[in-house]
Motif scaffolding. Structure first.
Motif, PDB file in Angstrom:
ATOM      1  N   GLU A   1      -8.258   2.678   1.126  1.00  0.00           N
ATOM      2  CA  GLU A   1      -6.822   2.545   0.890  1.00  0.00           C
ATOM      3  C   GLU A   1      -6.444   1.075   0.901  1.00  0.00           C
ATOM      4  O   GLU A   1      -6.941   0.296   1.715  1.00  0.00           O
ATOM      5  N   ARG A   2      -5.571   0.711  -0.023  1.00  0.00           N
ATOM      6  CA  ARG A   2      -5.028  -0.647   0.018  1.00  0.00           C
ATOM      7  C   ARG A   2      -4.174  -0.813   1.267  1.00  0.00           C
ATOM      8  O   ARG A   2      -3.642   0.162   1.801  1.00  0.00           O
ATOM      9  N   VAL A   3      -4.028  -2.026   1.729  1.00  0.00           N
ATOM     10  CA  VAL A   3      -3.183  -2.300   2.891  1.00  0.00           C
ATOM     11  C   VAL A   3      -1.742  -1.907   2.553  1.00  0.00           C
ATOM     12  O   VAL A   3      -1.187  -2.334   1.543  1.00  0.00           O
ATOM     13  N   GLY A   4      -1.169  -1.055   3.402  1.00  0.00           N
ATOM     14  CA  GLY A   4       0.200  -0.622   3.200  1.00  0.00           C
ATOM     15  C   GLY A   4       0.361   0.598   2.313  1.00  0.00           C
ATOM     16  O   GLY A   4       1.476   0.945   1.936  1.00  0.00           O
ATOM     17  N   GLU A   5      -0.757   1.262   1.982  1.00  0.00           N
ATOM     18  CA  GLU A   5      -0.681   2.419   1.099  1.00  0.00           C
ATOM     19  C   GLU A   5      -1.551   3.545   1.645  1.00  0.00           C
ATOM     20  O   GLU A   5      -2.648   3.303   2.163  1.00  0.00           O
ATOM     21  N   ALA A   6      -1.072   4.763   1.523  1.00  0.00           N
ATOM     22  CA  ALA A   6      -1.817   5.920   2.016  1.00  0.00           C
ATOM     23  C   ALA A   6      -2.714   6.523   0.944  1.00  0.00           C
ATOM     24  O   ALA A   6      -3.692   7.207   1.255  1.00  0.00           O
TER      25      ALA A   6
END
Length: 517
Positions: free
Chosen positions: A319-324
Protein backbone atom coordinates in the motif's frame (compact mmCIF):
# COMPACT_ATOMS: atom_id res chain seq x y z
CA UNK A 1 2.80 48.44 28.71
CA UNK A 2 1.52 44.91 28.12
CA UNK A 3 3.16 42.14 30.17
CA UNK A 4 4.22 39.13 28.06
CA UNK A 5 3.13 35.74 29.38
CA UNK A 6 6.46 33.99 30.17
CA UNK A 7 5.19 30.44 29.65
CA UNK A 8 3.62 31.24 26.30
CA UNK A 9 6.72 33.09 25.15
CA UNK A 10 8.97 30.19 26.17
CA UNK A 11 6.79 27.71 24.27
CA UNK A 12 6.80 29.99 21.23
CA UNK A 13 10.62 30.15 21.23
CA UNK A 14 10.94 26.36 21.60
CA UNK A 15 8.61 25.69 18.67
CA UNK A 16 10.38 28.30 16.55
CA UNK A 17 13.71 26.55 17.20
CA UNK A 18 12.24 23.16 16.26
CA UNK A 19 10.92 24.54 12.98
CA UNK A 20 14.34 25.94 12.09
CA UNK A 21 16.23 22.81 13.13
CA UNK A 22 14.06 19.99 11.86
CA UNK A 23 10.83 19.78 9.92
CA UNK A 24 11.20 16.41 8.19
CA UNK A 25 8.30 14.94 10.16
CA UNK A 26 6.12 18.00 9.88
CA UNK A 27 2.92 16.27 11.06
CA UNK A 28 4.53 15.63 14.44
CA UNK A 29 5.70 19.24 14.57
CA UNK A 30 2.24 20.59 13.69
CA UNK A 31 0.70 18.35 16.33
CA UNK A 32 3.08 19.80 18.91
CA UNK A 33 2.22 23.34 17.84
CA UNK A 34 -1.52 22.72 18.09
CA UNK A 35 -1.19 20.80 21.35
CA UNK A 36 0.88 23.64 22.85
CA UNK A 37 -1.67 26.23 21.72
CA UNK A 38 -4.51 24.14 23.17
CA UNK A 39 -2.76 23.77 26.54
CA UNK A 40 -1.71 27.39 26.82
CA UNK A 41 -5.23 28.56 25.97
CA UNK A 42 -6.58 26.06 28.52
CA UNK A 43 -8.93 24.46 25.99
CA UNK A 44 -10.41 20.98 25.54
CA UNK A 45 -9.86 20.38 21.82
CA UNK A 46 -8.13 21.81 18.76
CA UNK A 47 -7.70 21.20 15.04
CA UNK A 48 -5.64 22.33 12.09
CA UNK A 49 -7.17 22.37 8.62
CA UNK A 50 -5.25 22.71 5.35
CA UNK A 51 -6.53 23.40 1.88
CA UNK A 52 -6.48 20.71 -0.79
CA UNK A 53 -5.10 22.51 -3.85
CA UNK A 54 -6.99 20.30 -6.30
CA UNK A 55 -10.48 20.38 -4.73
CA UNK A 56 -10.16 23.65 -2.82
CA UNK A 57 -11.73 21.99 0.25
CA UNK A 58 -10.31 22.15 3.77
CA UNK A 59 -9.30 18.86 5.39
CA UNK A 60 -8.28 18.09 8.99
CA UNK A 61 -4.51 17.56 9.03
CA UNK A 62 -4.44 17.50 12.87
CA UNK A 63 -7.40 17.07 15.23
CA UNK A 64 -6.88 16.73 18.98
CA UNK A 65 -9.30 16.20 21.80
CA UNK A 66 -11.96 13.65 22.79
CA UNK A 67 -13.40 13.39 19.25
CA UNK A 68 -10.34 14.30 17.20
CA UNK A 69 -10.22 11.04 15.26
CA UNK A 70 -13.91 11.31 14.31
CA UNK A 71 -13.52 14.91 13.14
CA UNK A 72 -10.82 13.93 10.61
CA UNK A 73 -13.47 12.20 8.51
CA UNK A 74 -14.93 15.52 7.36
CA UNK A 75 -13.98 18.11 4.76
CA UNK A 76 -15.13 21.74 4.78
CA UNK A 77 -15.86 23.95 1.78
CA UNK A 78 -14.59 27.56 1.72
CA UNK A 79 -17.24 29.74 3.34
CA UNK A 80 -18.84 26.75 5.06
CA UNK A 81 -18.86 26.77 8.85
CA UNK A 82 -16.61 28.92 10.99
CA UNK A 83 -13.38 27.43 9.59
CA UNK A 84 -14.58 27.99 6.02
CA UNK A 85 -15.58 31.57 6.84
CA UNK A 86 -12.14 32.30 8.36
CA UNK A 87 -10.39 30.77 5.36
CA UNK A 88 -12.47 32.63 2.78
CA UNK A 89 -12.13 36.02 4.50
CA UNK A 90 -8.62 35.51 5.89
CA UNK A 91 -9.82 36.88 9.25
CA UNK A 92 -9.61 35.57 12.83
CA UNK A 93 -12.69 35.15 15.02
CA UNK A 94 -13.31 34.58 18.73
CA UNK A 95 -16.74 33.22 19.68
CA UNK A 96 -17.90 32.60 23.22
CA UNK A 97 -21.41 31.56 22.17
CA UNK A 98 -20.82 29.28 19.19
CA UNK A 99 -24.16 27.47 19.24
CA UNK A 100 -26.04 30.71 18.49
CA UNK A 101 -23.64 31.83 15.74
CA UNK A 102 -25.20 31.36 12.28
CA UNK A 103 -21.82 30.45 10.81
CA UNK A 104 -21.48 27.39 13.05
CA UNK A 105 -21.61 24.06 11.17
CA UNK A 106 -23.61 22.18 13.76
CA UNK A 107 -23.88 19.01 11.64
CA UNK A 108 -20.28 18.02 12.49
CA UNK A 109 -20.84 18.57 16.22
CA UNK A 110 -23.98 16.42 16.13
CA UNK A 111 -22.37 13.67 14.08
CA UNK A 112 -19.37 13.25 16.38
CA UNK A 113 -21.46 13.97 19.50
CA UNK A 114 -19.26 16.81 20.72
CA UNK A 115 -20.93 20.17 21.46
CA UNK A 116 -18.95 23.29 20.61
CA UNK A 117 -19.61 26.15 23.03
CA UNK A 118 -16.62 28.48 22.70
CA UNK A 119 -14.11 28.74 19.85
CA UNK A 120 -11.23 30.68 18.39
CA UNK A 121 -10.38 30.25 14.70
CA UNK A 122 -7.44 31.96 13.01
CA UNK A 123 -6.01 31.84 9.47
CA UNK A 124 -2.58 30.37 8.76
CA UNK A 125 -0.95 32.97 6.53
CA UNK A 126 2.04 32.86 4.20
CA UNK A 127 2.69 36.32 2.74
CA UNK A 128 -0.92 37.26 3.53
CA UNK A 129 -2.22 34.20 1.68
CA UNK A 130 -4.36 31.88 3.82
CA UNK A 131 -3.25 28.25 3.48
CA UNK A 132 -5.24 26.79 6.38
CA UNK A 133 -7.09 27.39 9.64
CA UNK A 134 -6.41 26.60 13.30
CA UNK A 135 -9.35 26.11 15.68
CA UNK A 136 -9.20 26.05 19.50
CA UNK A 137 -12.43 24.68 20.98
CA UNK A 138 -14.15 24.93 24.39
CA UNK A 139 -12.30 26.81 27.11
CA UNK A 140 -12.13 24.59 30.19
CA UNK A 141 -14.30 24.98 33.30
CA UNK A 142 -16.92 26.99 31.41
CA UNK A 143 -14.56 29.95 30.96
CA UNK A 144 -14.43 32.19 27.89
CA UNK A 145 -11.52 32.98 25.57
CA UNK A 146 -9.81 36.35 25.88
CA UNK A 147 -8.25 38.77 23.44
CA UNK A 148 -4.82 37.74 24.77
CA UNK A 149 -5.65 34.10 23.90
CA UNK A 150 -6.51 35.14 20.35
CA UNK A 151 -3.31 37.15 19.89
CA UNK A 152 -1.14 34.23 20.98
CA UNK A 153 -3.09 31.82 18.79
CA UNK A 154 -2.40 34.02 15.76
CA UNK A 155 1.31 33.84 16.55
CA UNK A 156 1.14 30.04 16.79
CA UNK A 157 -0.77 29.97 13.47
CA UNK A 158 2.07 31.84 11.77
CA UNK A 159 4.53 29.25 13.08
CA UNK A 160 2.35 26.42 11.78
CA UNK A 161 2.15 28.11 8.36
CA UNK A 162 5.93 28.37 8.31
CA UNK A 163 6.26 24.65 9.09
CA UNK A 164 3.85 23.72 6.27
CA UNK A 165 5.66 25.97 3.79
CA UNK A 166 9.01 24.47 4.71
CA UNK A 167 7.62 20.95 4.29
CA UNK A 168 6.18 21.73 0.87
CA UNK A 169 9.48 23.28 -0.18
CA UNK A 170 11.33 20.17 0.99
CA UNK A 171 8.96 17.92 -0.93
CA UNK A 172 9.55 19.96 -4.10
CA UNK A 173 13.32 19.98 -3.59
CA UNK A 174 13.37 16.24 -2.85
CA UNK A 175 11.54 15.56 -6.10
CA UNK A 176 13.90 17.85 -8.01
CA UNK A 177 16.94 16.14 -6.48
CA UNK A 178 15.54 12.74 -7.44
CA UNK A 179 14.98 13.95 -11.01
CA UNK A 180 18.54 15.27 -11.24
CA UNK A 181 19.94 12.06 -9.77
CA UNK A 182 18.08 9.99 -12.33
CA UNK A 183 19.26 12.31 -15.12
CA UNK A 184 22.85 12.08 -13.89
CA UNK A 185 22.68 8.30 -13.60
CA UNK A 186 21.31 8.06 -17.12
CA UNK A 187 24.33 9.93 -18.47
CA UNK A 188 26.81 7.58 -16.86
CA UNK A 189 28.09 4.95 -19.28
CA UNK A 190 25.10 5.07 -21.59
CA UNK A 191 21.61 6.43 -21.60
CA UNK A 192 20.31 3.91 -19.03
CA UNK A 193 23.07 4.50 -16.52
CA UNK A 194 24.72 1.09 -16.66
CA UNK A 195 28.36 0.72 -15.72
CA UNK A 196 31.08 -1.00 -17.75
CA UNK A 197 32.06 -4.40 -16.38
CA UNK A 198 35.85 -4.83 -16.36
CA UNK A 199 37.13 -8.29 -15.55
CA UNK A 200 39.94 -10.65 -16.50
CA UNK A 201 40.38 -12.93 -13.49
CA UNK A 202 39.19 -16.58 -13.56
CA UNK A 203 37.20 -16.11 -10.36
CA UNK A 204 35.24 -13.24 -11.93
CA UNK A 205 34.58 -15.23 -15.10
CA UNK A 206 33.20 -17.94 -12.85
CA UNK A 207 30.94 -15.38 -11.16
CA UNK A 208 29.73 -14.00 -14.51
CA UNK A 209 28.91 -17.51 -15.69
CA UNK A 210 26.83 -17.87 -12.54
CA UNK A 211 25.16 -14.52 -13.33
CA UNK A 212 24.20 -15.85 -16.76
CA UNK A 213 22.33 -18.73 -15.14
CA UNK A 214 20.80 -16.57 -12.41
CA UNK A 215 19.54 -14.00 -14.91
CA UNK A 216 17.14 -16.42 -16.60
CA UNK A 217 15.06 -16.81 -13.44
CA UNK A 218 12.92 -14.43 -11.39
CA UNK A 219 14.33 -15.62 -8.07
CA UNK A 220 15.51 -13.10 -5.50
CA UNK A 221 19.26 -12.68 -5.26
CA UNK A 222 21.29 -11.54 -2.25
CA UNK A 223 24.66 -10.08 -3.30
CA UNK A 224 27.32 -10.00 -0.59
CA UNK A 225 30.77 -8.47 -0.57
CA UNK A 226 32.92 -5.76 0.93
CA UNK A 227 32.29 -2.10 0.23
CA UNK A 228 33.51 -1.04 -3.20
CA UNK A 229 33.76 -4.49 -4.83
CA UNK A 230 31.11 -3.80 -7.50
CA UNK A 231 27.93 -5.36 -6.13
CA UNK A 232 25.79 -2.90 -8.09
CA UNK A 233 27.55 -3.89 -11.33
CA UNK A 234 26.62 -7.51 -10.74
CA UNK A 235 23.01 -6.48 -10.12
CA UNK A 236 23.08 -4.59 -13.42
CA UNK A 237 24.48 -7.63 -15.24
CA UNK A 238 21.75 -9.87 -13.81
CA UNK A 239 19.13 -7.45 -15.12
CA UNK A 240 20.78 -6.89 -18.51
CA UNK A 241 21.08 -10.63 -19.17
CA UNK A 242 17.52 -11.36 -18.06
CA UNK A 243 14.22 -11.41 -20.00
CA UNK A 244 13.45 -8.14 -18.15
CA UNK A 245 16.36 -6.29 -19.78
CA UNK A 246 14.13 -3.85 -21.70
CA UNK A 247 12.09 -2.99 -18.58
CA UNK A 248 13.16 -0.53 -15.86
CA UNK A 249 16.13 -1.17 -13.58
CA UNK A 250 15.56 0.90 -10.43
CA UNK A 251 18.26 1.48 -7.83
CA UNK A 252 17.55 2.30 -4.17
CA UNK A 253 20.18 2.95 -1.52
CA UNK A 254 18.48 1.96 1.74
CA UNK A 255 21.10 3.83 3.78
CA UNK A 256 20.69 7.15 1.99
CA UNK A 257 17.34 8.23 3.45
CA UNK A 258 15.84 8.39 6.95
CA UNK A 259 13.10 5.90 7.79
CA UNK A 260 10.19 8.35 7.43
CA UNK A 261 11.28 9.25 3.87
CA UNK A 262 12.40 5.77 2.83
CA UNK A 263 8.90 4.28 3.08
CA UNK A 264 7.52 6.94 0.75
CA UNK A 265 10.52 6.50 -1.56
CA UNK A 266 9.97 2.74 -1.83
CA UNK A 267 6.20 2.50 -1.88
CA UNK A 268 5.01 5.97 -2.87
CA UNK A 269 2.35 8.12 -1.23
CA UNK A 270 -0.98 9.72 -1.96
CA UNK A 271 -1.79 13.36 -1.72
CA UNK A 272 -2.45 14.40 1.86
CA UNK A 273 -0.71 11.33 3.32
CA UNK A 274 1.43 13.74 5.29
CA UNK A 275 1.98 17.46 5.30
CA UNK A 276 3.87 18.39 2.19
CA UNK A 277 2.48 15.46 0.16
CA UNK A 278 0.81 17.84 -2.28
CA UNK A 279 0.28 15.24 -5.00
CA UNK A 280 0.29 11.51 -5.59
CA UNK A 281 3.74 10.05 -6.11
CA UNK A 282 4.78 6.63 -7.33
CA UNK A 283 7.38 4.79 -5.29
CA UNK A 284 10.39 2.90 -6.63
CA UNK A 285 8.52 -0.42 -6.64
CA UNK A 286 5.84 0.98 -8.95
CA UNK A 287 8.50 2.55 -11.18
CA UNK A 288 10.19 -0.86 -11.42
CA UNK A 289 6.99 -2.69 -12.41
CA UNK A 290 7.83 -5.29 -15.05
CA UNK A 291 11.54 -4.90 -14.38
CA UNK A 292 14.06 -5.17 -11.57
CA UNK A 293 14.63 -3.26 -8.35
CA UNK A 294 18.05 -3.23 -6.71
CA UNK A 295 18.02 -2.58 -2.96
CA UNK A 296 21.56 -1.62 -2.01
CA UNK A 297 22.63 -1.60 1.66
CA UNK A 298 19.65 -3.81 2.53
CA UNK A 299 21.20 -4.36 5.97
CA UNK A 300 20.32 -0.74 6.81
CA UNK A 301 16.59 -1.24 6.14
CA UNK A 302 14.62 -0.47 9.35
CA UNK A 303 12.75 -3.39 10.92
CA UNK A 304 9.43 -1.57 10.43
CA UNK A 305 9.95 -1.56 6.65
CA UNK A 306 11.30 -5.10 6.55
CA UNK A 307 7.76 -6.36 7.23
CA UNK A 308 6.40 -4.44 4.25
CA UNK A 309 9.22 -5.65 2.00
CA UNK A 310 8.56 -9.23 3.06
CA UNK A 311 4.96 -8.87 1.91
CA UNK A 312 6.09 -7.56 -1.49
CA UNK A 313 8.35 -10.60 -1.84
CA UNK A 314 5.59 -13.01 -0.87
CA UNK A 315 2.49 -11.45 -2.42
CA UNK A 316 3.81 -8.79 -4.83
CA UNK A 317 1.49 -6.26 -3.18
CA UNK A 318 1.82 -3.20 -0.95
CA UNK A 319 0.00 0.00 0.00
CA UNK A 320 1.16 3.51 -0.72
CA UNK A 321 1.66 5.70 2.33
CA UNK A 322 -1.72 7.14 3.28
CA UNK A 323 -3.77 4.70 1.22
CA UNK A 324 -5.57 1.48 2.11
CA UNK A 325 -5.91 0.16 -1.45
CA UNK A 326 -3.28 -2.42 -2.41
CA UNK A 327 -0.98 -2.02 -5.39
CA UNK A 328 0.22 -5.11 -7.25
CA UNK A 329 3.56 -5.13 -9.06
CA UNK A 330 5.63 -7.60 -11.06
CA UNK A 331 9.16 -6.88 -9.88
CA UNK A 332 12.31 -8.94 -9.46
CA UNK A 333 14.18 -8.03 -6.28
CA UNK A 334 17.96 -7.95 -6.03
CA UNK A 335 19.52 -6.91 -2.72
CA UNK A 336 23.08 -6.26 -1.58
CA UNK A 337 24.95 -5.53 1.62
CA UNK A 338 28.51 -5.34 2.91
CA UNK A 339 27.41 -6.23 6.43
CA UNK A 340 27.51 -9.62 8.14
CA UNK A 341 23.83 -10.28 7.62
CA UNK A 342 23.96 -13.70 9.31
CA UNK A 343 25.17 -12.02 12.50
CA UNK A 344 22.43 -9.39 12.15
CA UNK A 345 19.82 -12.15 11.98
CA UNK A 346 21.32 -13.74 15.09
CA UNK A 347 21.12 -10.42 16.96
CA UNK A 348 17.55 -9.80 15.83
CA UNK A 349 18.53 -6.74 13.74
CA UNK A 350 17.31 -8.34 10.52
CA UNK A 351 14.20 -10.47 10.13
CA UNK A 352 14.97 -14.15 9.64
CA UNK A 353 11.96 -14.72 7.35
CA UNK A 354 12.99 -11.79 5.13
CA UNK A 355 16.55 -13.06 5.03
CA UNK A 356 15.37 -16.46 3.77
CA UNK A 357 13.15 -14.85 1.14
CA UNK A 358 15.99 -12.67 -0.16
CA UNK A 359 18.60 -15.38 0.05
CA UNK A 360 17.08 -17.68 -2.57
CA UNK A 361 20.31 -17.26 -4.54
CA UNK A 362 23.48 -16.01 -2.85
CA UNK A 363 26.14 -14.29 -4.93
CA UNK A 364 29.42 -13.38 -3.25
CA UNK A 365 31.64 -10.79 -4.97
CA UNK A 366 35.27 -11.32 -3.93
CA UNK A 367 37.43 -8.35 -2.90
CA UNK A 368 39.95 -6.92 -5.34
CA UNK A 369 42.90 -8.38 -3.42
CA UNK A 370 41.62 -11.88 -4.27
CA UNK A 371 41.56 -11.17 -8.00
CA UNK A 372 44.83 -9.40 -8.83
CA UNK A 373 44.43 -10.13 -12.55
CA UNK A 374 41.74 -7.43 -12.63
CA UNK A 375 43.88 -4.69 -11.10
CA UNK A 376 45.81 -3.64 -14.20
CA UNK A 377 42.69 -3.87 -16.40
CA UNK A 378 40.70 -1.66 -14.05
CA UNK A 379 43.61 0.76 -13.66
CA UNK A 380 43.86 1.20 -17.44
CA UNK A 381 40.10 1.73 -17.69
CA UNK A 382 40.09 4.44 -15.02
CA UNK A 383 43.22 6.05 -16.50
CA UNK A 384 41.46 6.41 -19.85
CA UNK A 385 38.29 7.74 -18.17
CA UNK A 386 40.00 10.48 -16.15
CA UNK A 387 42.48 11.36 -18.88
CA UNK A 388 39.51 12.28 -21.07
CA UNK A 389 37.77 14.19 -18.27
CA UNK A 390 40.88 16.21 -17.42
CA UNK A 391 42.00 16.59 -21.04
CA UNK A 392 45.40 15.06 -20.29
CA UNK A 393 47.32 12.49 -22.30
CA UNK A 394 48.93 9.56 -20.45
CA UNK A 395 50.64 6.59 -22.10
CA UNK A 396 49.94 4.18 -19.24
CA UNK A 397 51.72 3.17 -16.04
CA UNK A 398 55.36 2.62 -15.24
CA UNK A 399 56.49 -0.88 -14.22
CA UNK A 400 57.00 0.36 -10.65
CA UNK A 401 53.44 1.72 -10.56
CA UNK A 402 51.98 -1.55 -11.89
CA UNK A 403 53.97 -3.62 -9.41
CA UNK A 404 52.94 -1.32 -6.55
CA UNK A 405 49.27 -1.71 -7.46
CA UNK A 406 49.61 -5.51 -7.70
CA UNK A 407 51.15 -5.77 -4.26
CA UNK A 408 48.78 -3.31 -2.59
CA UNK A 409 45.99 -4.90 -0.53
CA UNK A 410 43.20 -2.49 -1.68
CA UNK A 411 41.09 -2.41 1.50
CA UNK A 412 38.66 -0.04 -0.27
CA UNK A 413 38.54 -2.30 -3.35
CA UNK A 414 37.61 -0.89 -6.78
CA UNK A 415 36.33 2.39 -5.35
CA UNK A 416 39.72 2.99 -3.70
CA UNK A 417 41.56 2.07 -6.90
CA UNK A 418 39.46 4.52 -8.89
CA UNK A 419 40.14 7.31 -6.39
CA UNK A 420 43.90 6.71 -6.54
CA UNK A 421 43.89 6.74 -10.36
CA UNK A 422 41.84 9.94 -10.44
CA UNK A 423 44.29 11.61 -8.05
CA UNK A 424 47.23 10.38 -10.13
CA UNK A 425 45.67 11.95 -13.23
CA UNK A 426 45.32 15.25 -11.38
CA UNK A 427 48.87 15.29 -10.00
CA UNK A 428 50.78 13.34 -12.67
CA UNK A 429 53.14 15.37 -14.88
CA UNK A 430 54.95 12.71 -16.92
CA UNK A 431 53.55 10.73 -19.84
CA UNK A 432 53.40 7.61 -17.67
CA UNK A 433 51.87 7.40 -14.20
CA UNK A 434 54.63 6.51 -11.75
CA UNK A 435 54.50 4.87 -8.33
CA UNK A 436 55.00 8.25 -6.68
CA UNK A 437 51.90 9.66 -8.42
CA UNK A 438 49.67 7.04 -6.76
CA UNK A 439 50.50 7.92 -3.14
CA UNK A 440 49.60 4.41 -1.97
CA UNK A 441 49.57 3.93 1.79
CA UNK A 442 52.70 2.09 2.88
CA UNK A 443 50.84 0.20 5.61
CA UNK A 444 48.61 -1.61 3.08
CA UNK A 445 51.29 -3.36 1.05
CA UNK A 446 51.76 -7.13 1.00
CA UNK A 447 55.44 -7.95 1.32
CA UNK A 448 57.13 -9.02 -1.92
CA UNK A 449 60.54 -10.19 -3.02
CA UNK A 450 62.33 -11.61 -6.07
CA UNK A 451 61.89 -10.57 -9.70
CA UNK A 452 60.22 -7.23 -10.43
CA UNK A 453 58.57 -8.09 -13.78
CA UNK A 454 54.75 -8.09 -13.95
CA UNK A 455 54.29 -11.86 -14.29
CA UNK A 456 56.58 -12.59 -11.34
CA UNK A 457 54.93 -9.90 -9.21
CA UNK A 458 51.52 -11.44 -9.89
CA UNK A 459 52.74 -14.95 -9.02
CA UNK A 460 54.42 -13.63 -5.88
CA UNK A 461 51.22 -11.92 -4.83
CA UNK A 462 49.24 -15.14 -5.31
CA UNK A 463 51.73 -17.18 -3.29
CA UNK A 464 51.81 -14.77 -0.39
CA UNK A 465 48.09 -14.18 -0.30
CA UNK A 466 47.09 -17.86 -0.52
CA UNK A 467 49.73 -18.78 2.05
CA UNK A 468 48.40 -16.10 4.41
CA UNK A 469 44.81 -17.42 4.11
CA UNK A 470 46.00 -21.01 4.64
CA UNK A 471 47.91 -20.01 7.77
CA UNK A 472 44.86 -18.18 9.12
CA UNK A 473 42.85 -21.38 8.65
CA UNK A 474 45.57 -23.68 10.06
CA UNK A 475 46.24 -25.01 6.54
CA UNK A 476 42.76 -26.50 6.27
CA UNK A 477 42.19 -26.38 2.52
CA UNK A 478 38.40 -26.69 2.75
CA UNK A 479 38.15 -23.71 5.11
CA UNK A 480 40.70 -21.70 3.11
CA UNK A 481 38.90 -22.41 -0.18
CA UNK A 482 35.68 -21.08 1.35
CA UNK A 483 37.42 -17.85 2.38
CA UNK A 484 38.99 -17.51 -1.08
CA UNK A 485 35.62 -18.35 -2.66
CA UNK A 486 37.09 -21.01 -4.94
CA UNK A 487 36.72 -24.79 -5.23
CA UNK A 488 38.91 -26.84 -2.91
CA UNK A 489 40.25 -28.82 -5.90
CA UNK A 490 41.32 -25.56 -7.57
CA UNK A 491 43.06 -24.47 -4.37
CA UNK A 492 44.93 -27.80 -4.23
CA UNK A 493 46.06 -27.23 -7.82
CA UNK A 494 47.27 -23.72 -7.00
CA UNK A 495 49.19 -25.02 -3.96
CA UNK A 496 50.89 -27.61 -6.16
CA UNK A 497 51.58 -25.32 -9.15
CA UNK A 498 52.87 -22.44 -7.03
CA UNK A 499 54.79 -24.79 -4.69
CA UNK A 500 53.20 -23.34 -1.59
CA UNK A 501 54.43 -25.03 1.56
CA UNK A 502 54.02 -24.33 5.29
CA UNK A 503 56.93 -23.02 7.34
CA UNK A 504 59.06 -25.85 8.81
CA UNK A 505 57.88 -25.11 12.35
CA UNK A 506 54.22 -24.77 11.44
CA UNK A 507 53.44 -28.40 10.95
CA UNK A 508 51.74 -31.08 12.82
CA UNK A 509 50.55 -34.45 11.57
CA UNK A 510 47.13 -32.95 10.97
CA UNK A 511 48.54 -30.13 8.81
CA UNK A 512 50.67 -32.44 6.70
CA UNK A 513 47.69 -34.71 6.19
CA UNK A 514 45.60 -31.81 4.90
CA UNK A 515 48.28 -30.93 2.37
CA UNK A 516 48.51 -34.51 1.13
CA UNK A 517 44.81 -34.89 0.33
Amino acid sequence: MQIIDALKFKTFVEINMRINLNFQDVTVLLTEIIDSAERLCDAEASSLLLVDKETGFLYFEVALGPKGTDAKRFVVKPGEGIAGWVFERNEAVMLNDVENDKRHLSAISRDIDYPCKTMMAVPMRVKELCIGVIEIINKKDGQVFTKNDLEWLEIFANQAALAVTNAQSMEHDRGEIQRLQVALTDKQDGEKGYHTMISKSPVMYEKLNMVERIAQTDSSVLILGESGVGKELFAEQIHLRSPRCNAPFIRVNCAALPENLLESELFGHVKGAFTGAVSNRKGRFELADGGTIFLDEIGELPLSLQVKLLRVLQQKTFERVGEAESVTVNVRILAATNRDIDAMVERGEFRKDLYYRLNVILLYVPPLRQRPEDISELAQFFLKKYSLEMKKQFDGFSEDALQAMLTYSWPGNIRELENYIERACVLGRDKRIGEGDLFLKKTNFIEKEGSRDLKSALASFKVQFIKKVLEENKWNQTAAAKVLDIQRTYLSKLIKDLEIEPAPNAGSAGIRQTLMR
